[in-house]
Enzyme design. Structure first.
Site, short mmCIF file in Angstrom:
data_model
loop_
_atom_site.label_atom_id
_atom_site.label_comp_id
_atom_site.label_asym_id
_atom_site.label_seq_id
_atom_site.Cartn_x
_atom_site.Cartn_y
_atom_site.Cartn_z
N VAL A 104 9.97 26.28 34.97
CA VAL A 104 10.99 27.22 35.43
C VAL A 104 11.58 26.65 36.71
O VAL A 104 10.84 26.24 37.60
CB VAL A 104 10.41 28.63 35.70
CG1 VAL A 104 11.55 29.63 35.89
CG2 VAL A 104 9.50 29.08 34.56
N SER A 105 12.89 26.64 36.81
CA SER A 105 13.54 25.93 37.92
C SER A 105 13.22 26.56 39.27
O SER A 105 12.90 25.84 40.23
CB SER A 105 15.06 25.87 37.70
OG SER A 105 15.63 27.17 37.68
N ASP A 106 13.33 27.89 39.38
CA ASP A 106 13.08 28.48 40.70
C ASP A 106 11.61 28.43 41.08
O ASP A 106 11.26 28.25 42.25
CB ASP A 106 13.65 29.89 40.83
CG ASP A 106 13.28 30.81 39.69
OD1 ASP A 106 12.53 30.39 38.79
OD2 ASP A 106 13.74 31.97 39.68
N CYS A 107 10.71 28.55 40.10
CA CYS A 107 9.28 28.39 40.38
C CYS A 107 9.01 26.96 40.84
O CYS A 107 8.19 26.74 41.75
CB CYS A 107 8.46 28.70 39.13
SG CYS A 107 8.64 30.38 38.52
N GLU A 110 10.32 26.65 44.45
CA GLU A 110 9.44 27.31 45.43
C GLU A 110 8.12 26.56 45.57
O GLU A 110 7.57 26.46 46.68
CB GLU A 110 9.21 28.77 45.04
CG GLU A 110 10.47 29.63 44.91
CD GLU A 110 11.30 29.69 46.18
OE1 GLU A 110 10.74 29.46 47.28
OE2 GLU A 110 12.51 29.97 46.10
#
Length: 759
Positions: free
Chosen positions: A483-486, A489
């Site tokens: 997952v890109s935002d995971c 982060e």
């Protein structure tokens, strides 16, 4: 007494892990556990939730919290802080309030370094699992007596006053979830008029008053057909031949959003088989109870396009219904008769099952999410009831089960990595490293062990998969889905830790693994500069006209998201600072294009629509953070000025912010009723304004927000549970139970760190 277990795999021969189960969280019932005082505390939590269930619908997630606080003998030692009306906030008082919440939140960290938390709320997650294990004959093994008791508690506690159940715990009643939960109660053992507060009778009345289950939306028609209380001829076709279409066609599996693809993959297998579970006496009774006319007199063909108005969020356009009708009238009769049933349908089922097995193996039988998990598990049982594939699925059911004071529910799949990534950043922002070194070291260890180390196996592109090496998932490493935002982060956490002494935070991640993360992020940027979440976007937008669901929007293809784009900007700006020689030109171009994308999607009133949280407050926090990281300021960026005006305009009288979940489906800002504020929304807005430099112009709005959060802190350092804060696919809400701690903590940390305060 229920107890949570962390990072344990047990001795099940059908269970395996890529990193020794780091991040795994499972529940078990121990009849001998707990003191009388602890049991009384749990019972009090249940009763308090029940009494207030119509006021605060998300649970406080108290069972595991009570367990952890008890195991660690937690006692809040820092006096409570109160800021009176007209009183200024000093640095000392801000520090004391911050240390109180840090002390409390640190006690909630699990032994493997993550923060457990519920992520549930949709009321269609659990019933299909109950139906599945009922059909396969595993109900008693999977859900023994104490499990059933808690399942029923959850159903009772979230029944609406009108007798129905909403799509999610805060929603109005829908046919889909009312029918599913009614069936679930009956399977678990309630009679037609049984259940707490006449639950079954009230639910059945709601169903009949709204036209019976012939009005259930398409996913409901599928599950009821599988169970045997509906007829497959009343469903629109889901031909498995779809998985054999040539790749040059615009509507091809590789061009679908991964969750849509993964739902309809096992659905099409079960449809292609026209599978129906055993017709037991209970199924015969349900056929009588759920309809307003005799079962054998229903004209199933006419029910295919029926949907209760309460469920209808996305009305199907005429062209879509025309396609279904053509498939129903012309295509399916051909594909289900000799010789095409042997030449084409049989092959299509084999191809579909090959994809199912590949996805199961790639995720260690967790699969991509709970809806898909149950369908894939049932498909494996239909293929071979005694096979290892099904047994491996059974072994991973506990990964989805969660227990709280409102009962047992099914999670979407877990938010371990997502929550922990933000928790770590919040704690780092406190500048209290000397007090929480062990907490940071454990969190760092969890982040490092949770990174995905390999791409999907074999020729993954032929299985419609994208690279995952170097990414982080939403939950744990075994899940496997990038997952890109995971990823952004997780990368940001590792970069921040790399700037700290290893004797405090542990060994730094090697640069090569950081480079792998950057590769994933760069691969997911679209031509418009935005970042997609799971796989590259780029399919044609008109394909959304073929959205087969009635209660979701934007599910057919992958899209770009403000949150993913902003997270990636943050991470890559920091990466470029620390590793200026690695893919510099590509990263520079990425950031420029990403900023342009953020500016292009701002709404006319100055906010950004949040795709995964409620809603404009959430999206605006992300957007302003991304813009600020890229060097934009209030003075040089019109979008930032408009956003500040928007946030200041919607600040409530008590200094907070409060946004209704209705903003998400209605796609316009809707405030909470009664001038109420929500502490999580307040934290997002406060941090957004700090990103925009509000402290340099007029810090008064920041002081007012901080005062509300400090005064709302509970005696032990916790914060109260309020309205639901998460969302997916525009119309369904998610309860992120950790948010009430992470974001007020983070906002107070940023406030103390960046807003000038008197000593």
């Amino acid at each position: 007494m229920w107890r949570i277990k962390i990072a344990e795999g047990g001795k099940d021969p059908y269970l395996y892990s890529t990193n020794n189960y780091v991040g795994r969280q499972t529940w078990e019932f121990d009849p001998d556990a707990g003191t009388p005082e602890e049991r009384a505390e749990v019972e009090e939590a249940r009763q308090n939730f029940y009494k207030n269930r119509y006021q605060v619908k998300p649970c406080g997630d108290l069972l595991w919290r009570l367990q952890f606080l008890g195991e660690k003998n937690f006692e809040q030692t820092i006096p409570q802080v109160r800021i009176e009306e007209g009183e200024g906030i000093t640095y000392e008082k801000a520090t004391r309030a911050l240390r109180r919440t840090v002390q409390f939140f640190s006690a909630l960290q699990a032994s493997d370094g993550h923060w457990p938390a519920e992520i549930a709320g949709p009321l269609f997650f659990l019933p299909p699992l109950v139906m599945c294990v009922y059909i396969t004959g595993h109900l008693d093994a999977v859900f023994p007596a104490e499990h059933r008791k808690e399942i029923l508690r959850y159903i009772y506690y979230h029944q609406n006053e009108d007798g129905g159940w909403g799509l999610h715990i805060e929603g109005h009643s829908t046919m889909f979830c009312t029918a599913l939960n009614y069936i679930c109660m009956r399977i678990i053992g309630e009679g037609p008029n049984g259940g707490q507060d006449d639950a079954c009778a009230r639910a059945r009345k709601w169903i009949h008053d709204h036209g019976s289950v012939t009005n259930i939306p398409s996913w409901g028609k599928t599950w009821l057909s599988i169970l045997g209380v509906y007829d497959w001829s009343g469903s629109n076709p889901m031909p498995p031949e779809f998985w054999m279409l040539p790749s040059f066609l615009p509507m091809h599996p590789a061009k679908m959003w991964c969750y849509c693809r993964m739902v309809y993959m096992p659905m099409s297998y079960l449809y292609g088989k026209r599978f129906v579970g055993p017709i037991t006496p209970l199924i015969q009774q349900l056929r009588e109870e759920l309809f307003t006319q005799p079962y054998d007199q229903i004209n199933w063909k006419k029910t295919r396009h029926q949907c209760a108005p309460e469920d209808l969020y996305y009305p199907h356009p005429f062209v879509q219904d025309l396609i279904w009708d053509c498939l129903y009238i012309f295509t399916e009769p051909l594909l289900t008769r000799w010789p095409l049933n042997e030449i084409i349908r049989k092959k299509a089922l084999e191809v579909t099952m090959k994809h199912i097995h590949y996805e199961d193996e790639s995720s260690r039988y967790i699969t991509i999410g709970c809806v898909e998990k149950v369908l894939c598990m049932l498909a494996c049982w239909v293929e071979d009831p005694n096979g290892d594939y099904f047994k491996k699925h059974l072994a991973r059911i506990p990964d989805y089960i969660w227990v709280a004071e409102d009962g047992m529910k099914m999670q979407s799949f877990g938010s371990q990595e997502w929550d922990t990534g933000f928790a770590i950043q919040a704690l780092l922002a406190t500048n209290l490293t000397d007090e929480i070194g062990d907490v940071l070291r454990r969190g760092h260890d969890f982040i490092k062990k949770s990174q995905v180390r390999d791409n999907p196996s074999g020729d993954f592109k032929s299985m419609y998969r994208h690279i995952s090496k170097g990414s982080w998932t939403f939950s744990d490493q075994d899940h496997g889905w990038q997952v890109s935002d995971c990823t952004a982060e997780g990368l940001k956490c590792c970069l921040l830790f790399s700037m700290m002494p290893p004797e405090i935070v542990g060994e730094h991640m090697v640069p090569e693994r950081l480079y792998d993360s950057v590769n994933v992020l760069l691969s997911l940027q679209s031509k418009n500069g935005g970042l997609s979440a799971w796989e590259p976007a780029g399919a044609q937008e008109w394909l959304e006209l073929l959205n087969p669901t009635e209660f979701f929007a934007d599910i057919v293809i992958e899209h770009e998201y403000v949150e993913c784009t902003s997270s990636a900007i943050h991470a890559l700006v920091l990466f470029k600072k620390l590793y200026p020689g690695h893919r510099k030109k590509e990263i520079d171009n990425f950031i420029v294009n990403a900023v342009r994308y953020l500016e292009s999607i701002q709404t006319s009133d100055g906010g950004w629509y949040g795709n995964w949280g409620v809603c404009f407050t959430y999206g605006t926090w992300f957007a302003l953070g991304g813009l600020a990281a890229a060097g934009k300021t209030y003075n040089n960026c019109l979008a930032m000025r408009k956003a500040v005006d928007f946030l200041l305009r919607i600040q409530r009288d008590n200094g907070g912010w409060g946004e209704s979940y209705l903003s998400c489906p209605e796609k316009r800002y809707v405030p909470l009723e009664g001038n109420r504020s929500n502490l999580v929304h307040t934290a997002w807005a406060l941090m957004a304004l700090i990103h925009a430099g509000q402290m340099d112009r007029d810090p008064t709005p920041l002081h007012r927000a901080a005062r509300l959060m400090i005064n709302s802190q509970l005696e032990d350092g916790d914060f109260p549970q309020q309205e639901i804060t998460g969302v997916f696919m525009k119309n369904c809400m998610l309860h992120y139970a950790a948010y009430r701690n992470i974001y007020p903590l983070w906002a107070l940390a940023e406030y103390r760190r960046r807003v000038p305060l008197p000593s």
